[in-house]
Design a protein around this motif. Sequence first.
Motif, PDB file in Angstrom:
ATOM      1  N   UNK A  87      -2.099   2.948  10.840  1.00 13.90           N
ATOM      2  CA  UNK A  87      -1.549   3.782   9.945  1.00 13.90           C
ATOM      3  C   UNK A  87      -0.206   3.160   9.268  1.00 13.90           C
ATOM      4  N   UNK A  88       0.220   2.201   9.650  1.00 20.81           N
ATOM      5  CA  UNK A  88       1.260   1.284   8.710  1.00 20.81           C
ATOM      6  C   UNK A  88       0.746   0.632   7.571  1.00 20.81           C
ATOM      7  N   UNK A  89      -0.475   0.448   7.606  1.00 23.51           N
ATOM      8  CA  UNK A  89      -0.824  -0.428   6.302  1.00 23.51           C
ATOM      9  C   UNK A  89      -1.316   0.445   5.435  1.00 23.51           C
ATOM     10  N   UNK A  90      -0.951  -0.199   4.242  1.00 24.53           N
ATOM     11  CA  UNK A  90      -1.087   0.448   2.763  1.00 24.53           C
ATOM     12  C   UNK A  90      -2.347  -0.377   2.020  1.00 24.53           C
ATOM     13  N   UNK A  91      -3.387   0.653   1.511  1.00 24.12           N
ATOM     14  CA  UNK A  91      -4.488   0.397   0.857  1.00 24.12           C
ATOM     15  C   UNK A  91      -4.413   0.556  -0.637  1.00 24.12           C
ATOM     16  N   UNK A  92      -4.605  -0.548  -1.219  1.00 25.83           N
ATOM     17  CA  UNK A  92      -4.602  -0.322  -2.712  1.00 25.83           C
ATOM     18  C   UNK A  92      -5.896  -0.269  -3.298  1.00 25.83           C
ATOM     19  N   UNK A  93      -6.504   0.466  -3.897  1.00 23.80           N
ATOM     20  CA  UNK A  93      -7.912   0.692  -4.360  1.00 23.80           C
ATOM     21  C   UNK A  93      -7.992   0.045  -5.991  1.00 23.80           C
ATOM     22  N   UNK A 120      -7.653  -7.743 -19.134  1.00 22.22           N
ATOM     23  CA  UNK A 120      -6.888  -8.697 -19.690  1.00 22.22           C
ATOM     24  C   UNK A 120      -5.791  -9.099 -18.736  1.00 22.22           C
ATOM     25  N   UNK A 121      -5.746  -8.448 -17.241  1.00 19.26           N
ATOM     26  CA  UNK A 121      -5.188  -8.660 -16.169  1.00 19.26           C
ATOM     27  C   UNK A 121      -5.313 -10.398 -16.063  1.00 19.26           C
ATOM     28  N   UNK A 122      -6.709 -10.908 -16.309  1.00 20.12           N
ATOM     29  CA  UNK A 122      -7.136 -12.077 -16.072  1.00 20.12           C
ATOM     30  C   UNK A 122      -6.155 -13.019 -16.783  1.00 20.12           C
ATOM     31  N   UNK A 123      -5.296 -12.907 -18.032  1.00 15.54           N
ATOM     32  CA  UNK A 123      -4.567 -13.749 -18.675  1.00 15.54           C
ATOM     33  C   UNK A 123      -3.114 -13.075 -18.623  1.00 15.54           C
ATOM     34  N   UNK A 124      -2.714 -12.385 -17.701  1.00 16.30           N
ATOM     35  CA  UNK A 124      -1.468 -11.867 -17.388  1.00 16.30           C
ATOM     36  C   UNK A 124      -1.140 -10.812 -18.373  1.00 16.30           C
ATOM     37  N   UNK A 125      -2.053 -10.134 -19.045  1.00 17.51           N
ATOM     38  CA  UNK A 125      -1.711  -9.156 -20.215  1.00 17.51           C
ATOM     39  C   UNK A 125      -2.363  -7.735 -19.797  1.00 17.51           C
ATOM     40  N   UNK A 126      -2.530  -7.765 -18.576  1.00 15.74           N
ATOM     41  CA  UNK A 126      -3.295  -6.442 -18.081  1.00 15.74           C
ATOM     42  C   UNK A 126      -2.223  -5.486 -17.973  1.00 15.74           C
ATOM     43  N   UNK A 127      -2.685  -4.093 -18.066  1.00 20.11           N
ATOM     44  CA  UNK A 127      -2.086  -2.884 -17.806  1.00 20.11           C
ATOM     45  C   UNK A 127      -2.739  -2.019 -16.654  1.00 20.11           C
ATOM     46  N   UNK A 128      -1.853  -1.717 -15.632  1.00 15.88           N
ATOM     47  CA  UNK A 128      -2.603  -1.073 -14.516  1.00 15.88           C
ATOM     48  C   UNK A 128      -1.845   0.165 -14.307  1.00 15.88           C
ATOM     49  N   UNK A 129      -2.631   1.328 -14.370  1.00 16.55           N
ATOM     50  CA  UNK A 129      -2.298   2.505 -13.904  1.00 16.55           C
ATOM     51  C   UNK A 129      -2.477   2.939 -12.551  1.00 16.55           C
ATOM     52  N   UNK A 130      -1.401   3.690 -11.841  1.00 23.05           N
ATOM     53  CA  UNK A 130      -1.796   3.584 -10.645  1.00 23.05           C
ATOM     54  C   UNK A 130      -0.748   5.184 -10.022  1.00 23.05           C
ATOM     55  N   UNK A 131      -1.424   5.516  -8.901  1.00 25.00           N
ATOM     56  CA  UNK A 131      -0.924   6.845  -8.405  1.00 25.00           C
ATOM     57  C   UNK A 131      -1.068   6.912  -6.788  1.00 25.00           C
ATOM     58  N   UNK A 132      -0.365   7.382  -6.012  1.00 22.03           N
ATOM     59  CA  UNK A 132      -0.316   7.151  -4.601  1.00 22.03           C
ATOM     60  C   UNK A 132      -0.369   8.581  -3.815  1.00 22.03           C
ATOM     61  N   UNK A 133      -0.811   8.305  -2.488  1.00 22.82           N
ATOM     62  CA  UNK A 133      -0.685   9.509  -1.614  1.00 22.82           C
ATOM     63  C   UNK A 133       0.754   9.684  -1.324  1.00 22.82           C
ATOM     64  N   UNK A 134       0.953  11.003  -0.809  1.00 24.98           N
ATOM     65  CA  UNK A 134       2.249  11.383  -0.613  1.00 24.98           C
ATOM     66  C   UNK A 134       2.893  10.453   0.707  1.00 24.98           C
ATOM     67  N   UNK A 135       2.079   9.929   1.553  1.00 24.24           N
ATOM     68  CA  UNK A 135       2.855   9.336   2.638  1.00 24.24           C
ATOM     69  C   UNK A 135       3.437   7.908   2.186  1.00 24.24           C
ATOM     70  N   UNK A 136       3.312   7.471   0.839  1.00 25.26           N
ATOM     71  CA  UNK A 136       3.666   6.119   0.546  1.00 25.26           C
ATOM     72  C   UNK A 136       5.373   6.326   0.212  1.00 25.26           C
ATOM     73  N   UNK A 137       6.117   5.612   0.968  1.00 23.19           N
ATOM     74  CA  UNK A 137       7.704   5.707   0.577  1.00 23.19           C
ATOM     75  C   UNK A 137       7.867   5.161  -0.612  1.00 23.19           C
ATOM     76  N   UNK A 138       9.332   5.548  -1.211  1.00 25.06           N
ATOM     77  CA  UNK A 138       9.547   4.942  -2.570  1.00 25.06           C
ATOM     78  C   UNK A 138       9.715   3.289  -2.328  1.00 25.06           C
ATOM     79  N   UNK A 139      10.340   2.735  -1.089  1.00 27.99           N
ATOM     80  CA  UNK A 139      10.495   1.221  -1.075  1.00 27.99           C
ATOM     81  C   UNK A 139       9.050   0.704  -1.063  1.00 27.99           C
ATOM     82  N   UNK A 140       8.104   1.508  -0.265  1.00 25.62           N
ATOM     83  CA  UNK A 140       6.770   0.846  -0.347  1.00 25.62           C
ATOM     84  C   UNK A 140       6.011   0.861  -1.691  1.00 25.62           C
ATOM     85  N   UNK A 141       6.301   1.902  -2.586  1.00 23.73           N
ATOM     86  CA  UNK A 141       5.750   2.081  -3.888  1.00 23.73           C
ATOM     87  C   UNK A 141       6.254   1.014  -4.813  1.00 23.73           C
ATOM     88  N   UNK A 142       7.590   0.910  -4.701  1.00 25.03           N
ATOM     89  CA  UNK A 142       8.089  -0.281  -5.540  1.00 25.03           C
ATOM     90  C   UNK A 142       7.462  -1.846  -5.070  1.00 25.03           C
TER      91      UNK A 142
END
Length: 267
Positions: A87-93, A120-142
Amino acid sequence: MKVLVIGAGNMGLTYSEGMAKSPLLNRKNLMIHDLSTELIEMLDKRPEFDVYEKLDDCLPEADVIFIGVKPYHADALMENMKSMVNQDQIFVSLMAGVTIAHIQEGLGIKKVVRTMPNLPAKVGKGVTSYTESKEISRVELLMIRNLLDTTGESIRVKNEEFINKSTGISGSGPAYVFYFMQSMLEAAKKMGFSDNDSKVLVSTTFEGAIELFNQSDLTPTAWMDRVASKGGTTRAALDSMDENNVEELIKEAAFAAFNRAVELGEE
């Protein structure tokens, strides 16, 4: 912090390479798992990765797990992972169409970040949208955002509907640009330019236009007005696009990708 990337395909390897270059991690803290013997042998020669053939040798040790397999492999993978996670692990899909709830249920865990990266992430020019479950803390999200930013930029969206919408704009978007570029390349070659000259003309035009846009507050419409004079060549091209309803067709294409992302999630 130990990071594990499961799946060394396009996106999985891209994020692995981005994180490997970042001061956030060192070699001993970045692990990769893949089922392909050929990939494992290739990656094992690279000093920046610790490569594992068996999940039980790396998964229990990881704090953050990036899942970069094809969506249709998700259920079988999660069934295999379930007994090894905590339960302590964070899973990024990185998987398109697989919901947070589906991952939580499949693994029996709570902490999930769902993303929509692009090529374009392959050349460091990517953009990643993300959202999280409510159990993720602010520190973890950062912490997760800092990892995502190793391949470009990231944008936090308010819910999973916007992950699907991001698919239609940024996730699939590079293909729209390549489609337009291919059309211009073919037009240039039809006019008599060589393959190399056609490539330079088209690619440099795109690079220059994007740089102009990024370095100003002007809208694309305002820039079009600056380029196009009444009765001139550019206006003739833009009028042709308007007459052929190109703007609406592009919007329809973006919504087609969005709708398909929703369908994949339902499937």
